[in-house]
Design an enzyme around this catalytic site. Structure first.
Site, mmCIF file in Angstrom:
data_model
loop_
_atom_site.group_PDB
_atom_site.id
_atom_site.type_symbol
_atom_site.label_atom_id
_atom_site.label_comp_id
_atom_site.label_asym_id
_atom_site.label_seq_id
_atom_site.Cartn_x
_atom_site.Cartn_y
_atom_site.Cartn_z
ATOM 1 N N HIS A 4 -62.578 68.966 121.450
ATOM 2 C CA HIS A 4 -61.609 68.061 122.077
ATOM 3 C C HIS A 4 -60.173 68.550 121.995
ATOM 4 C CE1 HIS A 4 -65.063 65.738 120.440
ATOM 5 N NE2 HIS A 4 -65.101 65.322 121.686
ATOM 6 N N GLY A 20 -50.832 56.159 121.502
ATOM 7 C CA GLY A 20 -52.100 56.088 122.217
ATOM 8 C C GLY A 20 -52.034 56.782 123.562
ATOM 9 N N ARG A 24 -46.768 58.682 126.896
ATOM 10 C CA ARG A 24 -45.787 58.387 125.856
ATOM 11 C C ARG A 24 -45.566 59.614 124.981
ATOM 12 N NH1 ARG A 24 -47.572 53.676 122.547
ATOM 13 N NH2 ARG A 24 -47.424 52.633 124.569
ATOM 14 N N ARG A 43 -58.908 66.835 128.575
ATOM 15 C CA ARG A 43 -59.049 65.421 128.943
ATOM 16 C C ARG A 43 -57.696 64.748 129.176
ATOM 17 N NH1 ARG A 43 -64.263 62.993 127.351
ATOM 18 N NH2 ARG A 43 -65.615 64.664 126.602
ATOM 19 N N ARG A 87 -49.390 56.773 113.202
ATOM 20 C CA ARG A 87 -49.691 56.142 114.485
ATOM 21 C C ARG A 87 -48.474 55.340 114.933
ATOM 22 N NH1 ARG A 87 -51.687 53.297 118.454
ATOM 23 N NH2 ARG A 87 -52.032 51.056 118.259
ATOM 24 N N SER A 90 -48.598 49.928 120.128
ATOM 25 C CA SER A 90 -48.226 48.558 120.453
ATOM 26 C C SER A 90 -49.227 47.602 119.819
ATOM 27 C CB SER A 90 -48.175 48.360 121.968
ATOM 28 O OG SER A 90 -49.427 48.691 122.556
ATOM 29 N N GLU A 173 -54.206 45.353 116.789
ATOM 30 C CA GLU A 173 -54.257 46.556 117.618
ATOM 31 C C GLU A 173 -55.662 47.130 117.536
ATOM 32 O OE1 GLU A 173 -53.847 50.200 115.701
ATOM 33 O OE2 GLU A 173 -55.141 48.722 114.754
ATOM 34 N N ASP A 198 -46.791 41.990 122.955
ATOM 35 C CA ASP A 198 -47.116 40.657 123.470
ATOM 36 C C ASP A 198 -47.388 39.731 122.295
ATOM 37 O OD1 ASP A 198 -50.437 40.390 123.359
ATOM 38 O OD2 ASP A 198 -49.688 42.430 123.461
ATOM 39 N N ARG A 211 -44.019 49.376 127.888
ATOM 40 C CA ARG A 211 -44.878 49.912 126.831
ATOM 41 C C ARG A 211 -44.800 51.431 126.800
ATOM 42 N NH1 ARG A 211 -50.133 46.638 125.563
ATOM 43 N NH2 ARG A 211 -49.672 44.572 126.346
#
Length: 226
Positions: A4, A20, A24, A43, A87, A90, A173, A198, A211
């Site tokens: 990967h 994530g 970003r 990917r 990490r 959001s 999360e 949120d 975001r």
């Protein structure tokens, strides 16, 4: 290389900031790093390695969910010599005092997943984040607390009041538990900074654009930790 990650050994720093969203990761690299290089695009999970205030750092996307970050953090810790993963993501607020845009630092991660049992035969629903990393932000004016790391985004039976009142989870999360489990497995450091996107209490929410592009306070706090 792994199945990967195509980066060569030495192309990934000992400290990785892990949003994530691949876009970003690209945003952070372009705005904050110098002499950065794209070291993974398998990917479209981008990883950029560069320098922040002279310190080498990698910004790499994790994708969404425990399964995805579980793969990438495992490979980073085991095969690339990564020592620290922060990490940056959001979260949805369970605590009514949290407002959209607030930044929180997870001190513990609770889960309703069986990730650790499936991976390693370990039954444990609560993990601590790294004191070594968290102490670097001890003087910052942010909220600290336990978060929920869930397998499921669309929960038709979600009872967030019970999770807040009974399990002391201030937000939810979908990635941190797998990251903390792998950090423990390999005796590494990991923690989680989150921006409230949120509120399950007030129903206020950020746009998808915000975001992706307006989480600079959290990003800058994470960069202070490298």
């Amino acid at each position: 290389m792994t199945p990967h990650i195509e980066a060569k050994l030495g192309e990934i720093a000992e400290t990785v900031l892990m949003p994530g969203d691949p876009l970003r990761a690209e945003y952070i690299a372009k705005k904050y790093l110098t002499d950065y290089k794209l070291v993974n695009k398998i990917r479209n999970v981008y990883a950029f390695t560069g320098y922040y205030n002279g310190k080498k750092v990698t910004i790499m996307a994790s994708g969404m969910g425990l399964g995805s970050i579980g793969i990438y953090s495992y490979e980073l810790f085991k095969f690339y010599g990564v020592e620290n993963i922060i990490r940056i993501g959001s979260a949805g607020a369970y605590d009514p005092s949290l407002k959209v845009g607030d930044v929180i630092l997870a001190t513990e991660v609770y889960t309703d997943s069986n990730f650790s049992y499936v991976q390693d035969g370990i039954e444990n629903n609560l993990l601590k984040t790294s004191d070594n990393l968290n102490n670097l932000l001890k003087n910052e004016n942010i909220k600290y607390g336990r978060i929920l790391s869930s397998d499921v985004f669309y929960k038709d039976t979600d009872n967030f009041e019970e999770m807040f009142n009974k399990n002391n989870c201030i937000a939810v999360e979908m990635e941190s538990y797998a990251l903390m489990h792998n950090a423990n497995k390999f005796n590494k450091n990991a923690t989680c900074l989150l921006t409230i996107s949120d509120s399950l209490v007030t129903k206020e929410e950020m746009s998808a654009y915000d975001r992706q592009n307006t989480l600079d306070k959290m990003i800058e706090l994470a960069l202070k930790m490298i």
